[in-house]
Design a protein around this motif. Structure first.
Motif, PDB file in Angstrom:
ATOM      1  N   ARG A  92       0.825  -1.202   0.000  1.00 46.52           N
ATOM      2  CA  ARG A  92       0.000   0.000   0.000  1.00 46.52           C
ATOM      3  C   ARG A  92       0.860   1.253   0.000  1.00 46.52           C
ATOM      4  O   ARG A  92       0.590   2.220  -0.726  1.00 46.52           O
ATOM      5  N   LYS A  99      -5.734   2.469  -2.801  1.00 48.41           N
ATOM      6  CA  LYS A  99      -6.436   1.221  -2.560  1.00 48.41           C
ATOM      7  C   LYS A  99      -5.760   0.094  -3.324  1.00 48.41           C
ATOM      8  O   LYS A  99      -5.408   0.238  -4.485  1.00 48.41           O
ATOM      9  N   THR A 105      -9.134   0.830   2.899  1.00 48.20           N
ATOM     10  CA  THR A 105      -8.327   2.022   3.118  1.00 48.20           C
ATOM     11  C   THR A 105      -7.999   2.142   4.602  1.00 48.20           C
ATOM     12  O   THR A 105      -8.844   1.859   5.450  1.00 48.20           O
TER      13      THR A 105
END
Length: 429
Positions: A92, A99, A105
């Protein structure tokens, strides 16, 4: 519960093992922390103080301890989740914080006055539209530390059916359930502020509290302490659990063996050593008897809290989800708290086990490159591995979604019996 046993047995013999905390992997950005009516700060604090007085007979030393899960038992699955979570976070960050897996998230909720990282996981509708409601989810012991992985299939399917946003609050297991609930409710409060101030969620969005296993108990403590039940559109407990510690040790044998075989439908994550399980559980039982460990609040104190604080306004919004093959379920005990009352929570009966909400399908081709090496080790070199039963999961998803949409409870236990009867008939032919 397997992790509770492992941790305290390890402590008893002078060795503690732990897995990485999801929260410890991150440092948050500053967010707005103004007060919000969903959880009033002064009400929340005084509420938890009142609940603390209800637990004056509990084991204070045990209650003060912030235990971390151990990987001595049931560790293959939990450690796999921890390692995948770490890889997920690295991926990430490499992607600029966007995303990646499952559209989850990370909400960074750390205060400027706090050095401790505080996060929640947010799943928004894939359409990008404003959600119809928000679900605040607390998972079970150990698995709830990685809700965006353990419960992703369950929560994504419920969110898709209801156009809901999901805020999944991670937590580390321990004996002090009162303290865990206090921190979880604070995370919920900050998440509401973040979603409204930064993402434009209308304050009028219906809000649901949904918990699995220990997550149900934590929600019940939080609702009792804060009085937020009147502001919630619904309260749902899946496989509600309110066992004492000694009882948990005994019943966790079933839980551990379910991890071994894959939750009734998957390939499993265990080591296959039944003897090791039984030996460690026997040792855990002796340790508990010797030192008198107990959760705070204890089962009887939790019952008293529920009886005292759950009024008709809350009870009429509640739904319990109970599985037919679940030895860790305390739904009947919860319902007994309201024996003799005209209004009681509704109950949905489903086929499945205590781990039905947990469904994992690790396909190496579906994972980012950074996670493939970890997944390959977890699956023993196979290209795909799974945990859980997708058929019973879908029945749960349908029942939870129907409840949120205003439909009454069902008894779906007959579904499995009908399916089994058809299969048996075909075999005989």
């Amino acid at each position: 519960y397997v992790c509770y046993a492992a941790h305290h047995v390890a402590a008893f013999v002078g060795h503690r093992a732990s897995i990485p905390s999801a929260a410890s992997l991150r440092r948050g950005n500053e967010v707005a922390t103004t007060s919000y009516s969903y959880i009033n700060k002064s009400t929340r604090e005084s509420g938890f103080k009142r609940l603390s007085r209800l637990n004056s007979d509990a084991n204070n030393d045990a209650g003060k301890e912030d235990s971390t899960p151990a990987d001595a038992i049931g560790g293959d699955l939990v450690t796999a989740l921890a390692r995948l979570d770490e890889k997920w976070e690295l991926s990430r960050r490499a992607d600029g914080g966007g995303k990646r897996i499952g559209e989850w998230t990370v909400l960074d909720l750390e205060d400027e006055d706090s050095s401790a990282p505080e996060i929640a996981y947010l799943l928004e509708p894939p359409s990008g539209a404003v959600p119809s409601c928000v679900i605040f989810f607390l998972g079970g012991a150990a698995l709830g530390q990685f809700p965006h992985i353990s419960y992703s299939a369950f929560l994504r399917r419920v969110a898709s059916r209801t156009n809901a946003a999901v805020v999944a609050v991670p937590y580390e297991v321990g004996l002090d359930h009162l303290g865990i609930a206090r921190r979880a409710m604070e995370t919920v409060r900050k998440s509401v502020i973040e979603c409204e101030d930064s993402r434009g969620y209308p304050p009028s969005l219906p809000k649901y509290a949904l918990g699995h296993s220990l997550g149900g108990k934590l929600h019940s403590i939080g609702i009792a302490a804060t009085g937020i039940g009147e502001e919630l559109a619904g309260v749902g407990f899946v496989s509600y659990n309110n066992f004492g510690f000694a009882e948990t040790i005994t019943m966790a044998r079933t839980f551990a063996k379910e991890l071994e075989v894959g939750g009734g439908g998957g390939s499993g994550f265990g080591s296959g050593s039944t003897v090791a399980f039984d030996t460690l559980f026997d040792l855990a039982g002796m340790a508990v008897s010797a030192v008198g460990l107990e959760f705070t609040p204890s089962p009887s104190d939790t019952d008293r809290i529920v009886k005292t604080k759950f009024d008709e306004e809350v009870l009429k919004k509640m739904r319990m989800f109970c599985f037919e093959d679940d030895d860790l379920d305390s739904t009947e005990r919860f319902m007994d708290c309201f024996d003799g009352q005209d209004l009681v929570p509704s109950v949905s009966y489903l086929p499945g086990t205590h781990l039905t909400p947990v469904f994992l399908k690790l396909g190496l081709d579906d994972l980012p490159e950074e996670a493939k090496d970890v997944a390959s080790q977890v699956t023993g070199g196979f290209q795909n591995a799974s945990f859980g039963n997708e058929e019973t999961l879908d029945l749960l998803v349908e029942e939870v979604s129907d409840w949120m949409l205003g439909k009454g409870p069902n008894d779906r236990r007959a579904v499995r019996k009908q399916l089994t009867g058809i299969i048996d008939a075909e075999v005989e032919e």
